[in-house]
Design a protein around this motif. Structure first.
Motif, mmCIF file in Angstrom:
data_model
loop_
_atom_site.group_PDB
_atom_site.id
_atom_site.type_symbol
_atom_site.label_atom_id
_atom_site.label_comp_id
_atom_site.label_asym_id
_atom_site.label_seq_id
_atom_site.Cartn_x
_atom_site.Cartn_y
_atom_site.Cartn_z
ATOM 1 N N LEU A 155 0.800 -1.230 0.000
ATOM 2 C CA LEU A 155 0.000 0.000 0.000
ATOM 3 C C LEU A 155 0.830 1.276 0.000
ATOM 4 N N ALA A 156 2.142 1.164 0.119
ATOM 5 C CA ALA A 156 2.957 2.382 0.078
ATOM 6 C C ALA A 156 4.021 2.283 -1.012
ATOM 7 N N GLN A 157 4.781 1.161 -0.984
ATOM 8 C CA GLN A 157 5.850 1.007 -1.974
ATOM 9 C C GLN A 157 5.270 0.798 -3.368
ATOM 10 N N THR A 158 4.316 -0.131 -3.449
ATOM 11 C CA THR A 158 3.605 -0.350 -4.704
ATOM 12 C C THR A 158 2.142 -0.073 -4.392
ATOM 13 N N ASN A 159 1.247 -0.392 -5.300
ATOM 14 C CA ASN A 159 -0.166 -0.224 -4.966
ATOM 15 C C ASN A 159 -0.990 -1.310 -5.617
ATOM 16 N N VAL A 160 -0.549 -2.542 -5.360
ATOM 17 C CA VAL A 160 -1.187 -3.668 -6.010
ATOM 18 C C VAL A 160 -0.888 -4.905 -5.179
ATOM 19 N N TRP A 161 -1.782 -5.899 -5.257
ATOM 20 C CA TRP A 161 -1.470 -7.171 -4.589
ATOM 21 C C TRP A 161 -1.049 -8.191 -5.628
ATOM 22 N N GLN A 162 0.079 -8.827 -5.372
ATOM 23 C CA GLN A 162 0.500 -9.942 -6.204
ATOM 24 C C GLN A 162 0.981 -11.058 -5.306
#
Lengths: 359, 308
Positions: free
Chosen positions: B208-215
């Motif tokens: 939620l901060a570094q990227t903005n996606v769940w993988q």
């Protein structure tokens, strides 16, 4: 405290194989109930999912054939991991050792001299074994000589090996005119043969797995080296007093374990996938940890549990059409492991209900 | 100059992404419990945060769910290791596999979908105006600023407070605390749950901060790097922060230099943090020079009153 003392747990004096079996079975059943709740929570019907798994994967001839195939890499990784766990070494790097094995074997098949058929198969298997063993040795040496935590190093080596494998499959080793990362097919003469027993097709790899399990079992039971390992695992101090070299044994067990994981790579390469693909190990190295634990590190049980887990892994494809997420197999493995660990408590302890006032 | 600022501010972000988990593990290990499942718990945190943010569009609620997820996993782990006294290594691996599988299972719906709701950069007034340093340290997201406060607090707690003293005793010799009338089991439960909660926040930081996606498997070994850093730092949060920054630097150096060295396979840069972990671990924990380590004496040993 008196209310607490009505129920208490006492350490059991003896272990029995039958009790182990019953407790494990009950734990697995409870785990399946828990998984059922999770399956229900994502909007699928758990009973339907289990039924599909049972009829399509575990009881149909095609299902069994594929289950045995999928179990091959798990079996060899599991046998290797169980070896190290038995010595209280945490080799969680089977995944990377598998990849390293595949890389070494692939290097021979793709770029080595043109040797095909059975001799080629044996040489490829040896290359895979060596690749895995060397990958494990990189972590075993710091562990043996300087006491460096092997769980972290073996795990880090996983990521490195998988990156090299992905690089090779997408780069220099890639089959021309292909979009996905895969190499050329292994020569057909080097495929691991499959034989028919009744109406079920069984890969010869399964028998090799059983032979390896038997060898490990006998090595533990009847050889001095095996005896030394037993002493080290039971009490490292007594081993030291007896003049057993712990360093040498760490190096030996780790490289054997890595070698077996490398062989798992060979089984997948020559027996199932027939080519090297980008993400070949596909978590087999981690599943092996669960398998080794569930099997109580007994090599024969490892073989049986790997076959069941091979089926579990395959069932993913069948139940996905029912709207179940593809990670169901890994999720179930995790839940099963948690429940079996909890169940083990009742192997070590028994519930005692004391009479009022006595406690 | 821009390149240096990019590398260093990236290093700070990377460092924070492993620091929450690192501090959590430090407290857990200080209490005498080794939690090998950092990676799995981080993944659960990353997944639960993303799923909540995706469905509710509420970042605060997402963080609450992340904290709850961490706490529930912590209770499971504490139940297995403290109450049932199971082998901590095995339980840690179980948490690793459970976390990896369950996060993939529950997060599949939203995998790879953009969330469009994240911790954005908030430039701090005045401080962010300082040349270079302002950009590196004070133009970050909220979770980074919280970490700035948390680090000195954690260090102070461990070394300067009464509770910290008890914590250290707990990891060295739980029997003494038990004899002094402290509840060893409750304390370990508390520190385990605190640890897993922090690990879950670390995971949420990644998603939620570094990227903005769940993988699936998106933390890619960060949990293990945090775990390794704890041993490297001798169980000291201040040293832990330095170690994390060093790793952040190494990892960002690679990704930023990639553009300037097109001939080199990108995998070499991606592999650098993992190679660095092994090298640093050998140098810092190898027993070829010092005989004395700061490792808590009771680490990874279940406390059993009967066999005291």
């Amino acid at each position: 405290m008196s209310a607490m003392n009505k129920f208490r747990f006492e350490k059991r004096e003896k272990q029995s194989a039958l009790r182990t079996l019953i407790i494990t079975a009950v734990s697995v059943l409870l785990a399946l109930v828990c998984c059922g709740i999770l399956i229900f929570s994502v909007g699928s019907k758990p009973l339907k999912v289990y039924e599909t798994m049972l009829t399509q994967v575990f009881l149909s001839p095609t299902g069994i054939k594929n289950m045995l195939r999928s179990s091959l890499p798990l079996m060899f990784c599991g046998l290797g991991v169980a070896l190290t766990f038995k010595m209280n070494l945490n080799n969680i790097g089977a995944e990377g050792q598998y990849a390293a094995g595949v890389i070494a074997g692939g290097a021979f098949v793709l770029f080595g001299p043109d040797i095909e058929g059975v001799p080629g198969m044996i040489i490829t298997a040896l290359c895979c074994f060596l690749g895995g063993a060397i990958w494990a040795l990189i972590c075993a040496i710091p562990k043996a000589y300087w006491g460096v935590n092997e769980s972290i190093t073996t795990l880090m080596m996983n990521y490195i090996a998988l990156m090299i494998l992905a690089y090779l499959c997408l780069g220099p080793w890639k089959m021309p005119r292909q979009n996905t990362g895969m190499t050329e097919r292994i020569p057909r003469s080097m495929d691991i043969p499959e034989i028919m027993i009744g109406d079920i097709q069984i890969s010869v790899g399964v028998f090799i797995g059983i032979i390896v399990a038997a060898l490990i079992y006998c090595a533990y039971k009847y050889t001095t080296g095996g005896y030394q390992l037993t002493v080290i695992s039971k009490s490292p101090k007594s081993a030291q007093y007896a003049g057993i070299s712990i360093k040498k044994n760490i190096l030996m067990v780790m490289s054997l374990s890595g070698g077996l994981a490398g062989l798992a790579g060979f089984m997948q390469y020559a027996g199932v996938a027939h080519r090297i693909v980008e993400n070949m190990p596909n978590n087999a190295g981690y599943t092996a940890i669960v398998i080794a634990y569930l099997s109580r590190l007994n090599p024969f049980t490892v073989v049986v549990v790997s076959i069941l887990f091979g089926g579990l892994q395959n069932s993913t494809a069948y139940v996905q059409s029912l709207g179940v997420p593809s990670q169901i197999a890994t999720m179930m493995q995790g839940v099963i492991m948690i429940f079996v660990i909890a169940g083990d408590f009742f192997q070590r302890y028994r519930l005692v209900i004391a009479k009022e006032g006595k406690a | 100059m821009n390149l240096i600022v990019a590398i260093l501010s990236g290093a700070v972000v990377y460092a924070v992404s492993v620091l929450y988990a690192g501090i959590g593990e430090t407290f857990t290990e200080r209490s005498g419990v080794m939690n090998l499942g950092v990676e799995g718990i981080m993944l659960m945190g990353a997944m639960s945060g993303c799923v909540t943010a995706f469905h509710t569009r509420n970042l605060a609620l997402a963080m609450l769910i992340v904290i709850l997820t961490g706490a529930v996993l912590g209770l499971i782990f504490a139940f297995l290791t403290v109450t049932l006294q199971s082998d901590q290594t095995v339980c840690g691996m179980a948490m690793l596999i459970l976390g990896t599988g369950l996060s993939g299972f529950l997060g599949e719906d939203i995998a790879s979908k953009p969330i469009n709701l994240k911790f954005t950069k908030i430039p701090l007034p005045v401080l962010s105006e300082i040349p270079i340093i302002g950009d590196i340290l004070f133009n970050q997201n909220l979770l980074v600023y919280i970490m700035y406060l948390l680090l000195p607090l954690a260090t102070f707690y461990i070394y300067k407070t009464r509770w910290g003293l008890k914590l250290r005793a707990l990891g060295e010799n739980p029997a003494v605390l038990d004899a002094a009338g402290e509840n060893v089991f409750a304390m370990r439960y508390g520190y385990i749950v605190f640890g897993t909660t922090m690990m879950a926040i670390s995971g949420a930081f990644v998603s939620l901060a570094q990227t903005n996606v769940w993988q699936e498997g998106m933390t890619a070994g960060k949990g293990w790097i945090a775990f390794a850093l704890v041993a490297f730092s001798s169980w000291n949060p201040a040293t832990l922060a330095l170690g994390a920054l060093l790793f952040g630097f190494i990892s960002n150096l690679g990704s930023n230099l990639q553009i300037y060295l097109p001939g080199v396979p990108t995998e070499i840069f991606s592999a650098m943090p993992y190679v660095a972990t092994i090298v640093v671990l050998i140098i810092s924990t190898g027993n070829f020079r010092k005989k004395h380590t700061a490792e808590p004496a009771a680490l990874a040993k279940a406390y059993d009153r009967e066999s005291r």
